[in-house]
Design an enzyme around this catalytic site. Sequence first.
Site, PDB file in Angstrom:
ATOM      1  N   HIS A 149       0.822  -1.210   0.000  1.00 50.31           N
ATOM      2  CA  HIS A 149       0.000   0.000   0.000  1.00 50.31           C
ATOM      3  C   HIS A 149       0.861   1.268   0.000  1.00 50.31           C
ATOM      4  CE1 HIS A 149      -2.170   3.123   2.480  1.00 50.31           C
ATOM      5  NE2 HIS A 149      -2.989   3.008   1.470  1.00 50.31           N
ATOM      6  N   GLU A 204       1.944   1.849  -3.417  1.00 49.16           N
ATOM      7  CA  GLU A 204       0.847   2.414  -4.217  1.00 49.16           C
ATOM      8  C   GLU A 204       0.815   3.945  -4.081  1.00 49.16           C
ATOM      9  OE1 GLU A 204      -3.093   3.952  -3.319  1.00 49.16           O
ATOM     10  OE2 GLU A 204      -3.323   1.833  -2.781  1.00 49.16           O
ATOM     11  N   HIS A 205       0.980   4.443  -2.848  1.00 48.10           N
ATOM     12  CA  HIS A 205       1.043   5.904  -2.662  1.00 48.10           C
ATOM     13  C   HIS A 205       2.244   6.502  -3.390  1.00 48.10           C
ATOM     14  CE1 HIS A 205      -1.760   7.032   0.833  1.00 48.10           C
ATOM     15  NE2 HIS A 205      -2.102   5.808   0.458  1.00 48.10           N
ATOM     16  N   GLU A 236      -3.411   7.930   7.648  1.00 53.40           N
ATOM     17  CA  GLU A 236      -4.509   7.185   7.032  1.00 53.40           C
ATOM     18  C   GLU A 236      -4.952   6.058   7.975  1.00 53.40           C
ATOM     19  OE1 GLU A 236      -3.592   5.589   3.176  1.00 53.40           O
ATOM     20  OE2 GLU A 236      -5.535   4.611   2.951  1.00 53.40           O
TER      21      GLU A 236
END
Lengths: 442, 431
Positions: free
Chosen positions: A66, A69-70, A146
């Site tokens: 993840h 992905e950022h 997040e």
Amino acid sequence: MRSFIAAIGVVLTAFAAQASTVTQGTLENGMDVVVIEDRRAPVVVHMVWYRVGAADEPALKSGIAHFLEHLMFKGTDDLAPGEFSAVVEANGGRDNAFTSWDYTGYFQRVASDRLGLMMQMEADRMTDLLLSEEEWRPERDVILNERGQVVESQPGRVFNEAMLAALYKAHPYGTPIIGWRHEMETLNGDDAKAFYRQHYAPNNAILVVAGDVDFAEAMELARTHYGPIPENPDVTTRARPMEPPHVAERRLTMKDARVGTPYVSRMYLAPTRHESEQAAALQMLAALLGGSATTSVLERKLNFEQGVALSAWANYSGMARDYGMFSLGIAPVEGVSLEDAEAALDAAIVEFVQEGVDPEQFDRVRRQIRASEIYALDNVQGRARQYGVGLSIGLAIEDIDGWIDALDAVTPEQVMEAANILLDRSSAVTGYLTQPDTEAVN
Amino acid sequence: MRLILAFLLLFATPLRAEIDITPVTSPGGLEAWLVEERSIPFVAIDLIFEGGATLDADESLGAVAFMTALLNEGAGALDAQGFAIRAEELAARISFDSGRDTVSVSVQFLTETAEETIALLNSALTQPRFDEDAVERVRAQLIASLRRDALDPNTIASRAFAEAAYPGHPYARPSEGTPESIAAITRDDLRSAHRAAIARDRVHIGVAGDIDAATLGPLLDALFEDVPENTATLPERASFAAESGVTQVPFDGPQSVIAFGHRGIPRDDPDFLTAFVVNEIVGGGRFGTRLMRELREKRGLTYGVGAFLASGLLGESYQGRLSASNADAAEVIALIRAEWEKLVAGGVTTDELNRIQTYLTGAYPLRFDGNGAIAGIMASMQFQGFGIDYVNIRNDKIEAVTLEEANEIARRLYRPDSLRFIIVGQPEGIN
């Protein structure tokens, strides 16, 4: 009334088959291509899916899929940090990305004449990502924030993490996609780069294009932009630790002052969509038990008849590479303890297994499934996503296209056989989410 | 791989929204906007009734929300089970929702079942039963939901902001009521709420899908048969009254939810669209805004921050929201204030304006994404007071905004000295 319904069912089947224009191809470097033609608006959805996700992370690096992905928005040898999205916006498009256990996806929605530009940029970041410390450091704070916002601030999400961690004793589906905070805090650009090099390549990717484009055009653009990227023979699919036999039921309780409505949640390990017949029976079972807030078996028994539940639910999810899951739950009305609610839920399941399927409810569920195929055609992005997920977890196009037919073919007997899974709690986790002081009330 | 960057810098010629809207007047005089799209055999209809929770009496807060939650719980000859079974037989998708200003209805049905679905929906609008058992069941669900809200920092922040913004006005009240008010609502209150909120002359109708104007007209008359004209008066307009400052609401969680804002701009203001454009540069809900750059990209202080023009039927404010670590709350507030000051002093740049104009005009057609979305937009545009040609002129209006106009509205709308912050959490370093 019945014959009227049946007649419409026939029309629906014929229509949906004819409206489906999904075509598959493959580039020479191994990249899969799926094109879904829908000419209603001059817009396309462009998606690239990598067959890699959080379940492929190395030990101690939870959250790296993840995090990467950022970081994929942070620039390449040709694009400055943030420029990817800026160019998409300058072309009137929107873009985003998502990570799951089995896949990572990047997408843009844009006017169809910008499809080539989107491919050009997406192809660029498939292999040419650059990561400076100046970029990854604040982004690590972003993912920690997040986690704070979407998990730690919501007791239901924290509880869900605890449930999954208990359900999977060995398999990485038990580790949260976003990662455990203590491991996220140690992630860095080198970790992301290593994961990127190991997994991002055309031979591990699926291109999905949906909207105002035909197969030939899309393939030609794909050859131009993705074609030149060489296949990477080093891309490896990590062997994932699989589950040992489950022999002991697991139970847990989480108490949190922020819980407004206490509830019981139960998760069972279940077959995936790769076992199509069983999966279809489980999907029908979930629809019968929990598919409606009013007429489903659990709502009718526990909410309408017995009045012990505010709501009760059932859900099956089989779109995963290794394990599917069937879940049940009940939120009791005030004055009913979680223990009593769980007992009522189990009794309702036993009753259902004894009574069998109500044929009228079964007909209505089948009819709604047929209609859902029509309604689904309205949502191009949803269709693109369905194919992306399906191919990412290893299904074939025919499996995805054949799903409604598979559901249609399920018999009440198969549903009842599938329901037996719910009677064996050795592969299940049962959790209570409650306020610290409810114990005293009970 | 080398990219040809010059190509990337070419700005797009905006797509026109290829949306052909037909105004339809039914034989009975109802007006609707229709977008005909025959390729998939279903129809989507959206209804927006003006009024919503602002029509609640002070002594029965949440009555309109409660009533709306009961509209699919039995009508005419059908009880709750019967109503749901009928909808399932038709494979129709019917949902009801309520908010501060509106009660809304969305329905999607297969072309073949149009008449049957409309008859079912008409019974919900005109003959809801409010059966005792349904009322008690839904009451328990609503109270449980309100108890969850009371422990949700986002809801707490929104309510605290509304209370500070509109003291004494219905906008300051919780649209869903309170556990106590919901507990006290009677079936008579529900009938009154129904009579007040569902009226044929307060409705906006949007339709998209497999139907033509000639067929739609009589269908709408059937849908609204026996729906009366309005009797309830809407409240007076609300004026924004929150003063600048920081309000802390203690809440035990890992983060602070921060709501901030000041007075806004009415949606019928001639400069509303210019304000919308400027907000998209500063805080519109996407990457690349000034707030996202300063708070997220440069400093990693939040997962996301957005600002929006909260312009309602009866009043308006300009608001923003984010979550951040408790330890960072003071820095976040200082940065937001600084962004406001920078904007008022320096305005936006030509480059920012050009980029946002290209984005907004290019992205506009993406909204018209299927029958369901289009029906909703058709109803919503009428509710917001736009003309039927707006979809065709909207991009021209966006492109016509000049730097001078943008910066004039920036100076008028943005008020660094008026910013009110509500912080729900355990923020550090705030006095």
